[in-house]
Design a protein around this motif. Structure first.
Motif, short mmCIF file in Angstrom:
data_model
loop_
_atom_site.label_atom_id
_atom_site.label_comp_id
_atom_site.label_asym_id
_atom_site.label_seq_id
_atom_site.Cartn_x
_atom_site.Cartn_y
_atom_site.Cartn_z
N LEU A 269 88.08 -64.63 55.19
CA LEU A 269 88.15 -65.90 54.86
C LEU A 269 89.16 -66.78 55.74
N VAL A 270 88.59 -67.58 56.65
CA VAL A 270 89.66 -68.29 57.63
C VAL A 270 89.91 -69.57 56.70
N VAL A 271 91.16 -70.03 56.66
CA VAL A 271 91.68 -70.95 55.85
C VAL A 271 92.58 -71.77 56.90
N THR A 272 92.38 -73.06 56.96
CA THR A 272 93.34 -73.97 57.37
C THR A 272 93.74 -74.91 56.42
N GLU A 273 95.06 -75.20 56.41
CA GLU A 273 95.68 -75.93 55.31
C GLU A 273 96.70 -77.15 55.97
N GLY A 274 96.49 -78.22 55.38
CA GLY A 274 97.27 -79.39 55.65
C GLY A 274 97.48 -80.13 54.34
N THR B 80 71.86 -65.46 61.99
CA THR B 80 70.78 -66.46 61.38
C THR B 80 71.40 -67.59 60.56
N ASN B 81 72.51 -67.45 60.11
CA ASN B 81 73.33 -68.32 59.02
C ASN B 81 74.83 -68.24 59.12
N ILE B 82 75.64 -69.30 59.39
CA ILE B 82 77.05 -69.38 59.20
C ILE B 82 77.47 -70.41 58.08
N PRO B 83 78.23 -69.99 57.25
CA PRO B 83 78.42 -70.70 56.02
C PRO B 83 79.10 -72.18 56.37
N GLU B 84 78.83 -73.16 55.44
CA GLU B 84 79.38 -74.50 55.62
C GLU B 84 80.84 -74.37 55.20
N ALA B 85 81.65 -75.20 55.97
CA ALA B 85 82.96 -75.45 55.48
C ALA B 85 83.22 -75.88 53.88
N GLU B 86 84.29 -75.24 53.29
CA GLU B 86 84.66 -75.70 51.97
C GLU B 86 85.77 -76.30 51.99
N MET B 87 86.10 -77.60 51.56
CA MET B 87 87.25 -78.31 51.35
C MET B 87 87.57 -78.21 49.84
N LYS B 88 89.06 -77.85 49.73
CA LYS B 88 89.54 -77.95 48.30
C LYS B 88 90.84 -79.04 48.40
N GLU C 173 97.74 -81.42 48.56
CA GLU C 173 97.38 -80.08 49.62
C GLU C 173 95.71 -80.08 49.71
N VAL C 174 95.72 -79.92 51.04
CA VAL C 174 94.08 -79.72 51.30
C VAL C 174 93.90 -78.43 52.24
N THR C 175 92.77 -77.71 51.88
CA THR C 175 92.39 -76.45 52.62
C THR C 175 90.88 -76.64 52.84
N VAL C 176 90.74 -76.34 54.29
CA VAL C 176 89.37 -76.19 54.85
C VAL C 176 89.07 -74.68 55.14
N SER C 177 87.94 -74.14 54.56
CA SER C 177 87.85 -72.65 54.68
C SER C 177 86.42 -72.23 54.93
N TYR C 178 86.23 -71.28 55.79
CA TYR C 178 84.87 -70.70 56.06
C TYR C 178 84.87 -69.31 55.63
N SER D 109 89.67 -86.14 60.53
CA SER D 109 91.14 -85.70 60.84
C SER D 109 91.03 -84.54 61.75
N LYS D 110 92.31 -84.10 62.22
CA LYS D 110 92.48 -82.75 63.11
C LYS D 110 92.43 -81.71 62.16
N LEU D 111 92.55 -81.67 60.74
CA LEU D 111 92.49 -80.53 60.09
C LEU D 111 91.01 -79.87 60.17
N LYS D 112 90.27 -80.73 60.06
CA LYS D 112 88.80 -80.41 60.10
C LYS D 112 88.41 -79.84 61.50
N THR D 113 89.11 -80.42 62.46
CA THR D 113 88.75 -79.95 63.89
C THR D 113 89.44 -78.53 64.06
N ASN D 114 90.59 -78.43 63.70
CA ASN D 114 91.36 -77.09 63.62
C ASN D 114 90.78 -75.95 63.00
N ALA D 115 89.91 -76.37 61.56
CA ALA D 115 89.23 -75.18 60.95
C ALA D 115 88.11 -74.73 61.82
#
Length: 230
Positions: A73-78, A134-142, A110-115, A183-189
């Motif tokens: 799980l790759v998580v980027t927080e902001g 064949t498939n890469i999961p979409e980003a999940e934003m919480k 608090e916002v997290t964007v994860s794959y 935002s940069k949060l999505k780009t960083n993720a």
């Protein structure tokens, strides 16, 4: 009569076998050389095949290990802060009478964007030395908002209730999500996602394998990034 016939048969056999034996004697060294060459060739084929098979199995094991390492799980927080206002009106008698309520609030979220990379789907073809993603999961934003009300004005005929607080919560999350998309949060993720997938790309390039995504060959990190953007 029988004895003469036997002698005649023996003579015929000698006439046939002696030339053959003499020929074998003269070409004996050649036969040994041919036999030795055949054995040498078969031995080479055997050991070379074993080596190639072992190499393919070893490379495949390395690639699967790398895919397991990436499957996390790759998580980027902001964080997000904003002052917001909520208003609502109720009108009666053909809009001649209205009762308004409003609230001034400060939102800290608090916002997290994860794959979830464990959901990546791929296929390994050892024959063609190809990894096909064949498939890469979409980003999940919480979004976890903390809403503090600083001013609440309401009317007896239009008071704040549970429905209002639910509307406020939904409005806050929608507003934050809209801002986070740019935002940069999505780009960083996304950059972290590409960084993880690049580990597979580097490994395949090093080992002489090919990485594909949705049927197209990926040769560089730039190409990988471009495919994820489309």
């Amino acid at each position: 009569m029988a004895t003469r016939r036997n002698q005649s048969t023996e003579t015929q056999l000698k006439n046939i076998l002696v030339p053959i034996i003499q020929a074998i004697g003269r070409s004996g060294k050649l036969i040994y050389i041919i036999i030795f060459g055949v054995l040498l060739y078969l031995g080479y084929q055997y050991f070379t095949k074993e080596k190639d098979s072992s190499t393919i199995e070893y490379n495949s094991a390395l690639i699967q290990k790398q895919l397991r390492n990436v499957s996390k799980l790759v998580v980027t927080e902001g964080t997000y802060s904003q002052v917001m206002t909520y208003k609502d009106q109720k009108k009666y008698l053909m809009d001649m009478i209205s009762f308004e309520k409003k609230a001034l609030m400060v939102v800290n979220a608090e916002v997290t964007v994860s794959y979830d990379l464990s959901k990546i789907k791929y296929d390994i073809n050892e024959t063609t030395k190809t990894i096909s993603i064949t498939n890469i999961p979409e980003a999940e934003m919480k979004i976890n908002p903390d809403i503090q009300f600083y001013s609440i004005d309401e009317s007896t005929f239009n008071p704040f209730g549970t429905a209002d607080y639910n509307k406020i919560n939904k409005k806050v999350k929608a507003e934050i999500a809209k801002k986070m998309e740019k935002s940069k949060l999505k780009t960083n993720a996304e950059n972290r996602l590409i960084s993880e997938l690049s580990k597979i790309l580097i490994l395949t390039n090093t080992m002489g394998w090919t990485l594909q995504y949705n049927g197209e060959v990926i040769k560089s990190q730039t190409a990988l990034k471009g495919k994820l953007k489309t």
